[in-house]
Design an enzyme around this catalytic site. Structure first.
Site, PDB file in Angstrom:
ATOM      1  N   PHE A 141       9.880   4.823   5.984  1.00 56.97           N
ATOM      2  CA  PHE A 141       8.749   3.816   6.004  1.00 56.97           C
ATOM      3  C   PHE A 141       9.406   2.467   5.594  1.00 56.97           C
ATOM      4  O   PHE A 141      10.413   2.323   5.410  1.00 56.97           O
ATOM      5  CB  PHE A 141       7.898   4.289   4.806  1.00 56.97           C
ATOM      6  CG  PHE A 141       6.788   5.040   5.292  1.00 56.97           C
ATOM      7  CD1 PHE A 141       6.859   6.076   6.214  1.00 56.97           C
ATOM      8  CD2 PHE A 141       5.466   5.147   4.918  1.00 56.97           C
ATOM      9  CE1 PHE A 141       5.643   6.833   6.805  1.00 56.97           C
ATOM     10  CE2 PHE A 141       4.460   5.603   5.130  1.00 56.97           C
ATOM     11  CZ  PHE A 141       4.630   6.622   6.235  1.00 56.97           C
ATOM     12  N   GLN A 255      -4.516  -5.606   1.638  1.00 57.76           N
ATOM     13  CA  GLN A 255      -3.343  -5.346   2.671  1.00 57.76           C
ATOM     14  C   GLN A 255      -3.981  -4.997   4.115  1.00 57.76           C
ATOM     15  O   GLN A 255      -4.995  -4.511   4.038  1.00 57.76           O
ATOM     16  CB  GLN A 255      -2.528  -4.050   2.268  1.00 57.76           C
ATOM     17  CG  GLN A 255      -1.586  -3.792   3.414  1.00 57.76           C
ATOM     18  CD  GLN A 255      -0.419  -2.667   2.761  1.00 57.76           C
ATOM     19  OE1 GLN A 255      -1.062  -1.445   2.872  1.00 57.76           O
ATOM     20  NE2 GLN A 255       0.482  -3.037   2.199  1.00 57.76           N
ATOM     21  N   HIS A 257      -2.806  -3.533   7.534  1.00 58.34           N
ATOM     22  CA  HIS A 257      -1.870  -2.512   8.315  1.00 58.34           C
ATOM     23  C   HIS A 257      -1.481  -3.230   9.560  1.00 58.34           C
ATOM     24  O   HIS A 257      -2.459  -3.422  10.345  1.00 58.34           O
ATOM     25  CB  HIS A 257      -2.482  -1.187   8.285  1.00 58.34           C
ATOM     26  CG  HIS A 257      -1.453  -0.007   8.670  1.00 58.34           C
ATOM     27  ND1 HIS A 257      -0.835  -0.114   9.706  1.00 58.34           N
ATOM     28  CD2 HIS A 257      -0.770   0.806   7.609  1.00 58.34           C
ATOM     29  CE1 HIS A 257       0.031   1.114   9.652  1.00 58.34           C
ATOM     30  NE2 HIS A 257       0.269   1.359   8.181  1.00 58.34           N
ATOM     31  N   LEU A 267      -6.563   3.942  11.855  1.00 58.71           N
ATOM     32  CA  LEU A 267      -5.277   4.056  11.366  1.00 58.71           C
ATOM     33  C   LEU A 267      -4.191   4.738  12.029  1.00 58.71           C
ATOM     34  O   LEU A 267      -4.470   6.029  12.773  1.00 58.71           O
ATOM     35  CB  LEU A 267      -4.926   4.015   9.914  1.00 58.71           C
ATOM     36  CG  LEU A 267      -3.577   4.002   9.823  1.00 58.71           C
ATOM     37  CD1 LEU A 267      -3.036   2.666   9.437  1.00 58.71           C
ATOM     38  CD2 LEU A 267      -3.184   4.661   8.161  1.00 58.71           C
ATOM     39  N   GLU A 270       2.074   4.570   9.626  1.00 56.61           N
ATOM     40  CA  GLU A 270       3.462   3.702   9.777  1.00 56.61           C
ATOM     41  C   GLU A 270       4.638   4.723  10.284  1.00 56.61           C
ATOM     42  O   GLU A 270       5.665   4.277  10.592  1.00 56.61           O
ATOM     43  CB  GLU A 270       3.699   3.350   8.383  1.00 56.61           C
ATOM     44  CG  GLU A 270       5.023   2.420   8.164  1.00 56.61           C
ATOM     45  CD  GLU A 270       4.793   1.495   6.912  1.00 56.61           C
ATOM     46  OE1 GLU A 270       3.570   0.902   6.573  1.00 56.61           O
ATOM     47  OE2 GLU A 270       5.926   1.267   6.258  1.00 56.61           O
ATOM     48  N   ARG A 301       4.656  -4.371   5.135  1.00 52.52           N
ATOM     49  CA  ARG A 301       3.675  -4.439   5.814  1.00 52.52           C
ATOM     50  C   ARG A 301       3.097  -5.822   5.937  1.00 52.52           C
ATOM     51  O   ARG A 301       2.666  -6.248   7.185  1.00 52.52           O
ATOM     52  CB  ARG A 301       2.455  -3.574   5.412  1.00 52.52           C
ATOM     53  CG  ARG A 301       2.535  -2.161   5.688  1.00 52.52           C
ATOM     54  CD  ARG A 301       1.560  -1.198   5.182  1.00 52.52           C
ATOM     55  NE  ARG A 301       1.836   0.231   5.471  1.00 52.52           N
ATOM     56  CZ  ARG A 301       1.284   1.150   4.860  1.00 52.52           C
ATOM     57  NH1 ARG A 301       0.272   1.191   4.000  1.00 52.52           N
ATOM     58  NH2 ARG A 301       1.581   2.540   5.185  1.00 52.52           N
ATOM     59  N   HIS A 369      -6.494  -2.737   5.471  1.00 51.82           N
ATOM     60  CA  HIS A 369      -6.440  -1.297   5.247  1.00 51.82           C
ATOM     61  C   HIS A 369      -6.103  -1.139   3.661  1.00 51.82           C
ATOM     62  O   HIS A 369      -6.768   0.193   3.357  1.00 51.82           O
ATOM     63  CB  HIS A 369      -4.882  -1.267   5.669  1.00 51.82           C
ATOM     64  CG  HIS A 369      -4.348   0.316   5.553  1.00 51.82           C
ATOM     65  ND1 HIS A 369      -4.911   1.450   5.993  1.00 51.82           N
ATOM     66  CD2 HIS A 369      -3.016   0.624   4.663  1.00 51.82           C
ATOM     67  CE1 HIS A 369      -4.182   2.458   5.528  1.00 51.82           C
ATOM     68  NE2 HIS A 369      -3.052   1.966   4.979  1.00 51.82           N
ATOM     69  N   ARG A 405       1.736  -3.205  -1.132  1.00 48.29           N
ATOM     70  CA  ARG A 405       2.294  -2.123  -1.510  1.00 48.29           C
ATOM     71  C   ARG A 405       3.074  -1.507  -0.372  1.00 48.29           C
ATOM     72  O   ARG A 405       2.816  -1.815   1.030  1.00 48.29           O
ATOM     73  CB  ARG A 405       1.200  -1.120  -1.898  1.00 48.29           C
ATOM     74  CG  ARG A 405       0.379  -0.655  -0.681  1.00 48.29           C
ATOM     75  CD  ARG A 405      -0.117   0.669  -1.165  1.00 48.29           C
ATOM     76  NE  ARG A 405      -1.008   1.084  -0.139  1.00 48.29           N
ATOM     77  CZ  ARG A 405      -0.745   1.886   0.985  1.00 48.29           C
ATOM     78  NH1 ARG A 405       0.592   2.269   1.172  1.00 48.29           N
ATOM     79  NH2 ARG A 405      -1.437   2.191   1.913  1.00 48.29           N
TER      80      ARG A 405
END
Lengths: 617, 261
Positions: A141, A255, A257, A267, A270, A301, A369, A405
């Site tokens: 990730f 955040q 994404h 979504l 990732e 991100r 996101h 995050r």
């Protein structure tokens, strides 16, 4: 009126709420979980990618440890996180993953031998060790030094949620679904439950609880283009904010994404990029390595989302009736990989976008996101401001994520924090007794009833809640988005303040006997606008750029002034929250430094010697 | 310009004594990429705010929005209007208790079935936080996950001929769920235990084999295979003490949990 009494009231039955519930129920306490939807439909179920934990089983995770995980998390947060909490998280994550395996999660496992993996669209070979045969596997990730994300194909959230919900069935925990919390019951010092509205019948129900837990997820639905489910309307944060004494932390830390799909905003995990997918522009050129030579598509991100936006602003986006977008390319991963490890991506692309990712490029763009901010809690999960109120998961600001995050860290947080905070809730229940004063419950019910009656009878006016929501949506997207500046933020705050005044005049357009769906939103609108103002106003005041908070007029990270956390409380009758600030972290294992991606300048701070602890000690 | 859609929706509010079930027609202009989620939301927000239906993830993941679309149970959020004729008819899923209009109570149904079948890992093993995890073959983990993918939308139950005739029939979703635990080595239930809960007319032996369940499953789960596997395993369980030994050996590999292979 129905009245329930319980030791623990979990508002929200997603992963965090259920994990806390398991801990309390196993300790012999009575637990009731409330949920807007049947619990297995909670938004946790939509998390595909996985959970980060430094198990170090896979070939590409050799040498991983909680120390490395901790370091990635702190860098990812742009030094906005609480390092004590991030450390607690990284150290506990491997145990929590194994515990979920014990409960029944079918984690993908290591298969020994030489395997072909992809990085940046190029294949390479790595050998999985025989001694790790059958242990929990991991994938890559963004923003991580090692491949650390544990997963079950691409249904991680789904399978962990089903496992936990089944555990609740086993423990006999009552789940009251289709129940919406409207107001916390409290006296300014102690929280003793909540007044809820039944989404089957419309009736109000009182829950008296010795501990109330807010685990209602994020508040993404204040934005129009969000990956969040419809139920992520910030209900939990709203009840906390409206107490007037419980602060929300870092609401401006929002955040985006990199790979929301176009036009549906659903979504795409990732895992696509983690497994080797790349981002292409209008010329089908892979642009990310030009901006981020080392991490490319797998920078954090916030960085990837900004670079994508930057690239589209240069006119290199793909034009579409739904606005500009870029391409996600996973074709080289092959049909087998795409239809097993990335099957949800395959399903979403074919069903919603009319695109076959085995042969075609998938339209994506940065989309709202995740909420790093939320109900501010201490490391034990106890909310500031009211005894007996706890929070966990995305609803909370614990705060291991700071201003950005990492992918795979939030899903991991739900079960790690759930485990840790669950044990603290049990300690609290064992060590305290509660007195329920009926007057506070009665007051709360009266307030909710009066609001309902004013809205239902259009007593203050006939403002349309759907119309107000669309103004909120538009304002948040245009003024409080990926790139921010003082002028737009100020005009956003102004617009939202007007909107807040209008929200007092909401009246129903239609009316049902029993349950009225329109009323659910009408009751939420005021609070959602307040959450929007907390976000916009917090962003306006924070004159620096940190993680996902990117100010064009203050591009540098300013550790000298802003190495802190915003706390927003809302006094009754005010049209703005009261902001105060606390230190980001009680001590530093890693003093502020360079992230190694994202670029940008830093104004350094002098960290006193006594605030620095030896790393990993 | 898009088509003009006519959407006929079953309306009924059980909490209103003056309400009678009836069909109501709505009209709407179609636009590109329109799903039934978009269409219904637009109807509620611009034409009739009292309209009841359920959506949550709007991405085909959570299972909230099962409804009967032109006679076929399916997820409304992942149904594109362009795949339907201009005249669309929507009914709530049958079998489940109606909450209002297109909204039904799948939550209560699945919870009660889950409790009855004890759909959790039965194990006496204590979790040891200092030990590494139990090993599992990746292939087996994937097989378990494949069955774990059920989203409890209720479409298979709504499409089930047996469930329409027999109120206590557990449906394909439940048999699939039990097959998932039967596969899982962490669950120490034996064939006898599974026989107790689904070796009956409410379970594997009630199914008439119409198999609409698999046709309508939005997750394309192998429901037919799981029924066959569980039925074979439990049929053997019911006769294993009366068939001659040579036959018994042919019917099984001798391992209690091997009904699936």
């Amino acid at each position: 009126m129905r009245i329930f009494e319980t030791d623990l009231l979990c508002m929200g039955a997603g992963l965090a709420g259920e994990r806390v519930a398991v801990e309390a129920a196993e300790a012999g306490f009575n637990v009731i979980c409330l949920s807007l939807v049947p619990p297995k439909r909670s938004h946790s179920s939509a998390a595909m990618g996985g959970m980060q934990a430094a198990l170090g089983n896979s070939a590409m995770s050799q040498g991983d440890s909680p120390d490395v995980h901790f370091t990635d998390t702190v860098k990812g947060s742009d030094w906005g996180c609480d390092q004590e909490v991030a450390r607690l998280f990284a150290d506990t994550a491997p145990i929590a993953m194994r515990e979920m395996a014990h409960m029944g999660v079918p984690w993908s496992r290591v298969v020994p031998g030489v395997h072909t993996y992809y990085k940046g669209g190029k294949p390479f070979e790595a050998e999985e060790l025989a001694e790790k045969d059958g242990l929990i596997h991991s994938r890559a990730f963004g923003g991580t030094a090692k491949w650390r994300t544990c997963y079950t194909s691409d249904g991680t959230g789904h399978s962990v949620l089903f496992t936990l919900d089944n555990k609740l069935l086993q423990l006999g925990v009552d789940v009251h679904d289709r129940m919406q919390a409207e107001m916390l019951i409290h006296d300014g010092e102690n929280c003793t439950g909540a007044v809820c509205r039944c989404l089957r019948t419309g009736e109000l129900v009182i829950y008296r609880a010795r501990v109330t837990l807010i685990a209602t997820g994020g508040y993404g639905r204040i934005y129009s283009a969000t990956t969040n489910a419809l139920i992520c309307d910030g209900g939990g944060q709203i009840t906390a904010l409206e107490t007037g004494c419980v602060p929300l932390g870092n609401m401006e830390a929002v955040q985006f994404h990199p790979t929301g799909s176009v036009p549906t905003d659903i979504l795409l995990t990732e895992g696509c990029r983690g497994d080797g997918g790349t981002l292409l522009d209008v010329n089908e050129y892979r642009f990310m390595p030009d901006y981020e030579p080392e991490k490319a598509e797998l920078a954090s991100r916030d960085v990837v989302a900004r670079r994508m936006t930057e690239h589209m602003r240069k006119g290199l986006g793909v034009k579409s009736p739904y606005g500009d977008h870029l391409w996600l390319d996973i074709r080289h991963l092959g049909e087998k990989h795409i239809t097993t490890n990335l099957r949800e991506v395959y399903d979403i692309s074919t069903k919603f976008l009319g695109v076959n990712p085995v042969h075609q490029l998938v339209p994506v763009r940065p989309t709202h996101h995740y909420s790093m901010g939320g109900v501010r809690i201490n490391k034990d999960g106890a909310a500031y401001g009211l005894r007996g109120l706890f929070s966990a998961g995305e609803a909370a600001c614990w705060d291991m994520h700071g201003f950005n995050r990492l992918g795979g860290n939030s899903l991991a947080e739900t079960v790690v924090a759930g485990r840790i905070i669950g044990k603290k809730v049990v300690e609290y229940l064992q060590g305290t007794d509660s007195i329920f004063h009926t007057v506070h419950a009665k007051d709360a019910v009266k307030q909710v009833q009066e609001r309902i009656s004013a809205i239902a009878n259009a007593r203050n006016g006939k403002e349309n809640c759907y119309e107000l929501r669309s103004i909120l949506h538009q304002t948040m997207m245009e003024n409080v988005g990926i790139f921010r500046n003082g002028k737009d933020l100020q005009s956003g705050v102004d617009t939202l303040q007007e909107l807040l005044a209008r929200s007092e005049n909401i009246g129903l357009q239609g009316h049902n006997k029993g349950f009225t769906p329109e009323l659910s939103l009408a009751l939420r609108m005021r609070g959602m606008i307040k959450l929007g103002i907390c976000t916009a106003y917090g962003a306006l005041m924070r004159t620096e750029s940190r993680g996902a908070h990117a100010r064009e007029d203050y591009p540098e990270r300013n550790d000298e002034k802003w190495l802190n956390r915003t706390l927003a409380t809302w006094k009754e009758g005010d049209s703005l929250p009261t902001l105060s600030y606390e230190e980001a972290t009680p001590w530093y294992e890693i003093p502020p430094g360079e992230r190694g991606y994202g670029g940008g300048k830093t104004i350094a701070a002098d960290i006193p010697e006594d605030k620095i602890r030896p790393f990993g000690a | 310009m898009g088509r003009k859609l006519q959407i006929d929706i079953m309306r009924y509010n059980p909490l209103d004594e003056n309400s009678v079930p009836h069909m109501q027609s709505f009209f709407l202009e179609e636009y590109p990429s329109m799903t039934l989620f978009v269409a219904l939301t637009q109807l509620r927000e611009t034409q009739d705010p009292s309209l009841q239906f359920d959506f949550c993830c709007r991405a085909g993941i959570c299972g909230s929005c099962g409804m009967v679309i032109n006679g076929r149970p399916s997820l409304a959020c992942s149904t594109q209007t362009r795949d339907l004729p201009a005249h669309i008819t929507l009914h709530p899923l049958p079998i489940f208790k109606l909450i209002g209009d297109l909204s039904v109570d799948t939550g209560t149904w699945f919870r009660s079935v889950g409790t009855r079948l004890e759909t959790w890992i039965h194990s006496n093993a204590e979790f040891d936080e200092n030990a590494i995890e139990e090993r599992m073959e990746d292939g087996l983990a994937k097989e378990i996950f494949e069955l774990d993918r059920c989203i409890e939308c209720g479409c298979c139950v709504a499409a089930c001929g047996t469930a329409r005739m027999r109120e206590d029939f557990l449906g394909a979703t439940s048999i699939n769920r039990m097959a998932r635990f039967h596969l899982d080595p962490r669950d120490n239930r034996t064939a006898e235990d599974f026989y107790e809960v689904i070796g009956n007319d409410q379970g594997v032996f009630g199914c008439m084999g119409l198999l609409a369940c698999e046709d309508v499953c939005p997750k394309e789960l192998p429901l037919q295979d799981q029924l066959g596997i569980m039925r074979r395993m439990l049929a053997f369980q019911s006769v294993k003490n009366i068939v001659p030994a040579f036959l018994r050996d042919k019917m099984t590999c001798g391992h209690d949990k091997c009904g699936h292979k």
